[in-house]
Design an enzyme around this catalytic site. Structure first.
Site: not given
Length: 537
Positions: A300, A364, A417
């Site tokens: 990321e 995300k 994440c």
């Protein structure tokens, strides 16, 4: 029952040889609170990278004894909340102090907020433990019965902590069992909340040895906890033995190289390092590990710019990528109603007919509060507080997650994440995805406990779903993990790759199929037994 009343007990059943008797009624609150905080901090040794589960057990037994003392206090609800909250504060302060490192990446802008953030988060998380202690007091009874009450109330509390106000299921009690070892395999049946419930109960059972009476209840509790431990260990050992040893190049899956360039987040955000970062990642495409891979995965936020808007870098990737596929995290910009909207995205590239093609994109879905967006935005903006990752517009969540398609590979369950710390996060991928693809910036955490804890929790997702995990994390653990949570290949910090063939899966686990059903059944059973035993007294 009023707060001023005390809970009656039978001397022959509940008289306790209490090692923490000095924390009973009449002693100052700071003494019980300080003891609780120290016990909470001790419990962190149960988690990664230590996994010293006896330390967690001692801490949990100490908390039960502290609640025994609270139950004898005239203001027992207030005393219980204080002791539960203090334990939780010590637990989360010692376990998550590393969040302060994120505020030092742009120190000029955010360093002043670090002390507040480091203490405010544990204080807020401690409220869940304080309220659980209050709930337990309503049904606190002598003997072994109180352990079921304890496990029930704190099991509910941990579930709520994981879901309310966007949720933060960090360092659940289940995670004291090292992923990939025997007891951790129980998560494939009952999930992390079920395993947390049983862990709290089983590790608290030694306190029954301090009771003078109720030999029958004491014996039943100890035998039941022992059988539970042996059963979990036997099930996990059978799973591990049946799967055989790990083999980095075993099987027929694509070869995957998951890695990072080894820069700290402070280095990434320094404009002077931009070209060095680009050259390092381009060089990583030409390493022997990457050359033999079918799929290369970078973390990321690998680059400190919007990758899709940098044609020079895209051209350089195209010139080196060849027949391989590249998955990399990057911020992406769109226009919504004429205004720029930014998403934290996972981009999949390959080369077709001489040009670099964006094959698929995952945006995300679960953003980090204060990290990627501001809750109660008008209030915090008025106070001059901004999110840690911000551009000229607010970060926007993507749609509900589903599967991600990559050339030369089966469908993947994408997680960016800390999405990886949420159990049952991507239900749409159940029965469809054959692996989990996780990219992260663990460099935010510094080289402290954070990267190890994050990696351990990511490995639990493999156990729960029965899917292998591919993980690329800057400043942390990049790894390829099999469906049992065992590392097949690992790389910790620095420039380089973890390289292996994608391990096989055998289909959805019971937990993947039925979610929290087993946890609900366990909670119902514990709750009914706790109420029944309480009414008997």
């Amino acid at each position: 029952m009023t707060e001023s009343q005390t809970i009656p007990s039978k001397p022959d059943e509940a008289e306790i040889r209490h090692p923490l008797a000095f924390l009973g009624p009449g002693n100052p609150a700071w003494l019980s609170g300080g003891c609780a905080m120290l016990l909470g901090a001790l419990a962190v040794l149960g988690h990664a990278p230590f996994h010293v589960w006896p330390a967690f057990a001692v801490s949990i037994c100490g908390l039960v004894l502290l609640l025994d003392g609270a139950s004898q206090n005239k203001k027992r609800l207030r005393s219980a909340f204080w002791r539960g909250w203090a334990w939780g504060f010590g637990y989360f302060l010692a376990g998550m102090f590393w969040v302060g490192n994120a505020f030092l990446v742009d120190a000029e802008k955010f360093a002043a907020l670090m002390p507040f953030a480091v203490t405010a988060l544990p204080a807020a998380m401690g409220v869940y433990w304080g309220l659980a202690a209050v709930a337990a007091m309503f049904f606190w009874s002598p003997g072994a019965a109180r352990l079921m009450t304890f496990a029930f109330c704190f099991g509910v509390s941990e579930y709520l902590r994981s879901h309310m106000f966007t949720g933060l299921p960090w360092n659940l009690p289940a995670y004291i069992w090292k992923p990939g070892e025997a007891i951790s395999q129980t998560a494939s049946l009952i999930g992390p909340y079920g395993l947390s419930l049983l862990t709290l109960w089983a590790l608290a059972t030694p306190v029954v040895l301090l009771a003078k009476g109720d030999r029958r209840g004491r014996s039943i509790a100890l035998i039941a906890a022992g059988l539970l431990a042996l059963g979990s260990y036997a099930f996990g050992s059978f799973q591990l033995q049946s799967a055989g040893p790990v083999s980095p190049m075993g099987g027929k899956g694509p070869i995957i190289a998951a890695g990072q360039a080894g820069f700290s987040q402070k280095d990434v955000w320094d404009p002077a390092n931009t070209m060095r970062i680009v050259e390092t990642y381009l060089g990583l495409l030409e390493t022997p590990e990457a050359q033999k891979a079918d799929i290369v995965v970078w973390p990321e936020g690998a680059f400190p710019f919007l990758l899709l808007e940098e044609p020079f870098v895209l051209d350089q990737i195209q010139a080196r990528l060849g027949a391989r596929t590249l998955a990399v995290g990057s911020i992406r910009r769109d226009l919504l109603a004429g205004q720029p909207a930014y998403t934290n995205s996972l981009l999949v590239f390959d080369v077709e007919q001489g040009g670099l093609t964006t094959r698929s994109v995952y945006d995300k879905h679960h953003l980090v509060p204060f990290g990627e967006y501001l809750p109660l935005r008008p209030l915090f903006k008025a106070l001059g507080i901004a999110s840690l990752v911000s551009y000229d517009g607010e970060m926007s969540p993507g749609p509900e997650p589903t599967t991600l398609s990559l050339p030369k590979a089966p469908l993947a369950d994408p997680r960016i994440c800390y999405e990886i710390v949420f159990p049952s996060f991507n239900k749409q991928a159940t029965g469809k995805a054959a692996w989990i693809l996780n990219v992260s910036i663990d460099a935010w955490y510094g080289d402290l406990l954070g990267p190890d804890q994050h990696y351990a929790q990511a490995r639990y997702r493999a156990i729960e779903t029965g899917l292998p995990l591919v993980r690329s994390a800057s400043g942390g653990w990049s790894a390829i993990v099999d469906r049992l949570g065992r590392p097949v290949a690992e790389h910790r910090a620095g420039a380089g790759y973890a390289t292996a063939r994608l391990p096989a899966t055998v289909g959805p686990t019971l937990y993947a199929r039925f979610g929290e059903l087993a946890f609900g059944i366990l909670m119902l059973g514990f709750g009914m037994l706790a109420v029944w035993r309480h009414n008997r007294h």
